[in-house]
Design an enzyme around this catalytic site. Structure first.
Site, mmCIF file in Angstrom:
data_model
loop_
_atom_site.group_PDB
_atom_site.id
_atom_site.type_symbol
_atom_site.label_atom_id
_atom_site.label_comp_id
_atom_site.label_asym_id
_atom_site.label_seq_id
_atom_site.Cartn_x
_atom_site.Cartn_y
_atom_site.Cartn_z
ATOM 1 N N PHE B 21 0.818 -1.213 0.000
ATOM 2 C CA PHE B 21 0.000 0.000 0.000
ATOM 3 C C PHE B 21 0.846 1.256 0.000
ATOM 4 O O PHE B 21 2.011 1.237 0.410
ATOM 5 C CB PHE B 21 -0.941 -0.009 1.208
ATOM 6 N N CYS B 22 0.242 2.366 -0.434
ATOM 7 C CA CYS B 22 0.884 3.675 -0.509
ATOM 8 C C CYS B 22 1.572 4.012 0.806
ATOM 9 O O CYS B 22 0.942 3.878 1.848
ATOM 10 C CB CYS B 22 -0.176 4.729 -0.840
ATOM 11 N N PRO B 23 2.820 4.461 0.835
ATOM 12 C CA PRO B 23 3.706 4.694 -0.295
ATOM 13 C C PRO B 23 4.685 3.546 -0.535
ATOM 14 O O PRO B 23 5.786 3.774 -1.019
ATOM 15 C CB PRO B 23 4.454 5.956 0.139
ATOM 16 N N GLY B 24 4.280 2.324 -0.208
ATOM 17 C CA GLY B 24 5.171 1.166 -0.324
ATOM 18 C C GLY B 24 5.821 0.986 -1.686
ATOM 19 O O GLY B 24 7.052 0.850 -1.774
ATOM 20 N N ASP B 48 -1.491 -0.565 -6.059
ATOM 21 C CA ASP B 48 -1.962 0.571 -5.267
ATOM 22 C C ASP B 48 -2.302 1.724 -6.209
ATOM 23 O O ASP B 48 -1.506 2.102 -7.057
ATOM 24 C CB ASP B 48 -0.853 0.966 -4.282
#
Lengths: 145, 84
Positions: B21-24, B48
């Site tokens: 998920f953001c910012p992954g 994402d």
């Protein structure tokens, strides 16, 4: 215009974390990671219940959610976690790996909780007073969560 | 005059950040770029929705080259060339 934008990127992002619930800490961790990805330094100042959540023996625990989450919010947060969202502590570790992120505990809050730095997770770089925090903050934005 | 079709550069590394998920995905891309040489081409796979907006902006700001952005079945493939 470009010069002004670049100058703004060099100023740090300053986050004051007060709340110790997982949702607010997750939001703070995402803001931190985004700034770190852009090369913007981040100063994090931990007060009260946010500081409590960074205790070495408590950081991995369930810290609950803000009251407005309600039962429906709880379900959404749990769904995202089950889908693989990493914890706020892990996002902060990655942000520190990526950029310049300094996490300081508020000395007054340390007294309030009657703890010392050995009680805190290694994510926390040190303990400082509010004046030091302001001095490091420069002209960067200040966000209170 | 005939137009010269540029062949897409060969991908050096693929970062599969699907499920992150953001910012992954951006963070995984930055890590891959750091470990790469100038000229290397990195493909990031991301499911994402924020990343396909954020990653091209980051690429521009960081001074790299966006080679392509393709929406595939349930995820995006963003290809970037390390430029500096």
């Amino acid at each position: 215009m470009t010069d002004r934008k670049d100058a703004l990127m060099e100023e740090p992002l300053n986050l004051v974390l007060f709340s110790g619930t997982d949702d607010k800490l997750q939001a703070a961790a995402v803001l931190t990671a985004g700034a770190a990805a852009l090369g913007k330094p981040v100063n994090v100042f931990l007060q009260y219940w946010a500081l409590d959540a960074f205790r070495r023996d408590r950081i991995g625990r369930d810290h609950g959610l803000a009251p407005e989450a309600g039962t429906e919010g709880r379900v959404h947060v749990d769904d995202l976690r089950r889908a693989g969202q990493v914890s706020w502590a892990e996002v902060l570790r990655q942000a520190k790996d990526l950029g310049v992120v300094d996490i300081q505990a508020c000395s007054l809050s340390m007294d309030l909780l009657a703890i010392d730095q050995a009680d805190l997770d290694p994510l926390v770089d040190g303990v400082e007073g509010v004046t030091s925090f302001y001095l490091n903050a420069g002209a960067g934005h200040m966000v209170f969560i | 005059m005939t137009a010269v079709l540029e062949t897409p550069p060969t991908v050096t590394t693929t970062v599969d950040a699907r499920g992150s998920f953001c910012p992954g995905p951006l963070m995984e891309l930055i890590r891959a770029i750091r470990e790469s040489q100038v000229g290397d081409v990195i493909a990031v796979l991301s499911s994402d929705k924020g990343s396909k907006l954020d990653i091209p902006k980051w690429i521009e700001k960081a001074g790299h080259r966006l080679v392509s952005l393709t929406t595939l079945d349930g995820y995006d493939e963003i290809v970037v060339q390390k430029a500096r």
